[in-house]
Motif scaffolding. Structure first.
Motif, mmCIF file in Angstrom:
data_model
loop_
_atom_site.group_PDB
_atom_site.id
_atom_site.type_symbol
_atom_site.label_atom_id
_atom_site.label_comp_id
_atom_site.label_asym_id
_atom_site.label_seq_id
_atom_site.Cartn_x
_atom_site.Cartn_y
_atom_site.Cartn_z
ATOM 1 N N PHE A 1 11.650 3.013 -11.635
ATOM 2 C CA PHE A 1 10.276 3.375 -11.307
ATOM 3 C C PHE A 1 10.179 4.845 -10.891
ATOM 4 O O PHE A 1 9.137 5.474 -11.022
ATOM 5 C CB PHE A 1 9.730 2.489 -10.185
ATOM 6 C CG PHE A 1 9.484 1.060 -10.606
ATOM 7 C CD1 PHE A 1 9.098 0.754 -11.899
ATOM 8 C CD2 PHE A 1 9.635 0.024 -9.701
ATOM 9 C CE1 PHE A 1 8.874 -0.557 -12.292
ATOM 10 C CE2 PHE A 1 9.401 -1.287 -10.082
ATOM 11 C CZ PHE A 1 9.020 -1.584 -11.376
ATOM 12 N N LYS A 2 11.279 5.379 -10.375
ATOM 13 C CA LYS A 2 11.326 6.785 -9.978
ATOM 14 C C LYS A 2 12.187 7.559 -10.984
ATOM 15 O O LYS A 2 13.131 7.023 -11.551
ATOM 16 C CB LYS A 2 11.925 6.937 -8.576
ATOM 17 C CG LYS A 2 11.123 6.248 -7.478
ATOM 18 C CD LYS A 2 11.813 6.426 -6.134
ATOM 19 C CE LYS A 2 11.042 5.740 -5.019
ATOM 20 N NZ LYS A 2 11.725 5.897 -3.689
ATOM 21 N N GLU A 3 11.830 8.822 -11.188
ATOM 22 C CA GLU A 3 12.605 9.634 -12.119
ATOM 23 C C GLU A 3 14.021 9.869 -11.611
ATOM 24 O O GLU A 3 14.980 9.894 -12.388
ATOM 25 C CB GLU A 3 11.906 10.965 -12.379
ATOM 26 C CG GLU A 3 10.630 10.825 -13.195
ATOM 27 C CD GLU A 3 10.106 12.161 -13.648
ATOM 28 O OE1 GLU A 3 10.820 12.874 -14.383
ATOM 29 O OE2 GLU A 3 8.980 12.514 -13.270
ATOM 30 N N THR A 4 14.164 10.084 -10.300
ATOM 31 C CA THR A 4 15.493 10.238 -9.694
ATOM 32 C C THR A 4 15.506 9.513 -8.353
ATOM 33 O O THR A 4 14.479 9.385 -7.693
ATOM 34 C CB THR A 4 15.848 11.720 -9.456
ATOM 35 O OG1 THR A 4 14.873 12.296 -8.582
ATOM 36 C CG2 THR A 4 15.889 12.496 -10.759
ATOM 37 N N SER A 5 16.676 9.016 -7.984
ATOM 38 C CA SER A 5 16.858 8.386 -6.673
ATOM 39 C C SER A 5 18.348 8.291 -6.403
ATOM 40 O O SER A 5 19.165 8.738 -7.221
ATOM 41 C CB SER A 5 16.196 6.997 -6.630
ATOM 42 O OG SER A 5 16.752 6.148 -7.603
ATOM 43 N N GLY A 6 18.711 7.708 -5.276
ATOM 44 C CA GLY A 6 20.119 7.600 -4.913
ATOM 45 C C GLY A 6 20.850 6.558 -5.743
ATOM 46 O O GLY A 6 20.291 5.934 -6.646
ATOM 47 N N VAL A 7 22.117 6.358 -5.399
ATOM 48 C CA VAL A 7 22.950 5.447 -6.167
ATOM 49 C C VAL A 7 22.606 3.985 -5.897
ATOM 50 O O VAL A 7 22.948 3.095 -6.688
ATOM 51 C CB VAL A 7 24.438 5.711 -5.862
ATOM 52 C CG1 VAL A 7 24.808 5.218 -4.467
ATOM 53 C CG2 VAL A 7 25.330 5.088 -6.927
#
Length: 387
Positions: free
Chosen positions: A355-361
């Motif tokens: 849902f997000k373009e970038t996020s944590g692992v």
């Protein structure tokens, strides 16, 4: 099961109409207008890029993490390279196809004042004149020419017709819809894919089906020359399914029946998780499928990723015999593809991190890395354990 019923007659009717609209790359305005009207008729608003790629968004429960279904409107064709002193046209191909399949083709060259009919012929076409030389003439675009069905005895006559270097030539499709379900025509790549996408959309609209995320129906206009979906995606799209043709040729695993899931093309593997999901959906919905790899093939998915789109991509195809030639498909594959699309777009989103373009692992996907344990029958397992 989550697949929806497909209006088979509608799908074939749309395909027949699409085949009658000339749309070689560079001459796609007429087909863009037709598909735009069809999308609006089904209740969607249409957005066009400057050059005419189509985006129509069917709203889901949320905008982010949208899914895209993409197919291309453009086809192979030809272009005027030179006006010849003998009153004929030297031509070059649009897209990658063999002059072997151009010889004898009926076609239309589009001048500013309108179209002129004609035929693509070998330079030595008359057996009564050239005898066996017609059989020894090499195959290639340097060895064919376009004969205009108008008074054109020399270069000056061609100029009076208003035909110029660069004019686009559309090749007649010559479609046949057979009672046994086979369809033979040029340009099934990718008019058939467009018909599949529109039929899937109609099924969703007829059933008023809800989807977990927005569905972007995309139609590109320059896939045959490698541009494809390079500039039609928005940042909301997390995954994209390309609908195109697969090749049923020796050494390939594609089939004219069921869905052929592309696992890789000349640009490399498609997304592991998306391809796996599609195969699982086929299994759960009793949709016949097979997998294939295409070494000399690229699609809208490749152009999107090469343009920098960070989306998961996959390829689903209808098996085509003699691709980029006199193509043959079967309606079974078209219906199977449309069913798979409906099952996919209504299915839950499993990778919510997208849902997000970038996020944590956290929430990032996993792939199996351990050694697989072979499942043994009880008798064999007893022997393995020494019992």
């Amino acid at each position: 099961m989550s697949r929806l019923a497909i209006d088979h007659e509608y799908m074939l009717s749309v395909l027949e109409k699409l085949l009658q609209i000339p749309s070689p790359t560079g001459y796609t305005d007429p087909v863009v207008r037709f598909v735009s009207r069809e999308l609006e008729r089904q209740g969607l608003s249409v957005e066009l890029t400057r050059r005419g790629a189509i985006r129509a968004i069917r709203p889901g429960k949320r905008e982010s993490g949208a899914r895209a279904i993409v197919s291309h409107l453009d086809t192979l064709g030809a272009q005027v390279k030179m006006l010849k002193d003998n009153g004929r046209l030297e031509i070059v191909p649009i897209g990658h196809w063999s002059a072997r399949f151009a010889e004898g083709a009926r076609a239309t060259v589009f001048a500013d004042g309108g179209g002129y009919r004609g035929t693509i012929l070998p330079l030595k076409a008359s057996g009564h004149t050239f005898n066996t030389e017609i059989d020894t003439l090499p195959i290639g675009w340097d060895h064919v020419e376009f004969r205009i069905d108008a008074i054109a005895r020399n270069k000056e006559d061609i100029e009076r017709l208003g035909i110029e270097v660069g004019d686009i030539i559309a090749i007649d499709p010559q479609p046949e819809f057979l009672d046994n379900g086979f369809i033979v025509s040029r340009h099934l790549d990718n008019k058939a894919g467009v018909a599949v996408a529109l039929a899937a959309l109609k099924a969703l609209q007829d059933e008023q089906a809800e989807t977990p995320v927005d569905i972007h129906f995309l139609f590109t206009i320059a896939e045959e020359v490698g541009v494809g979906a390079s500039s039609v995606l928005t940042h909301n799209v997390a995954s994209m399914i390309t609908v195109d043709n697969g090749t049923t040729a020796p050494g390939q695993n594609s089939d004219e029946f069921g869905v052929t899931i592309g696992m890789a093309d000349q640009t490399g593997p498609f997304d592991y998780h998306l391809a796996k999901k599609l195969a699982t959906l086929c299994q759960e919905n009793e949709i016949r499928y097979q997998k294939d790899i295409f070494r000399y093939y690229r699609s809208d998915s490749a152009s999107a990723v090469e343009a920098g789109a960070d989306v998961r991509t996959a390829l689903i195809t209808f098996g085509v015999d003699a691709s980029h030639g006199y193509e043959r498909i079967h309606t079974h594959a078209l219906r199977s593809l449309a069913e798979l699309i409906t099952a996919y777009v209504v299915s839950p989103v499993m990778i919510t991190r997208d849902f997000k373009e970038t996020s944590g692992v956290k929430g990032f996907t996993r792939q199996p890395t351990g050694e697989a344990r072979q499942e043994l029958s009880p008798e064999v397992e007893d022997e393995e354990l020494g019992e």
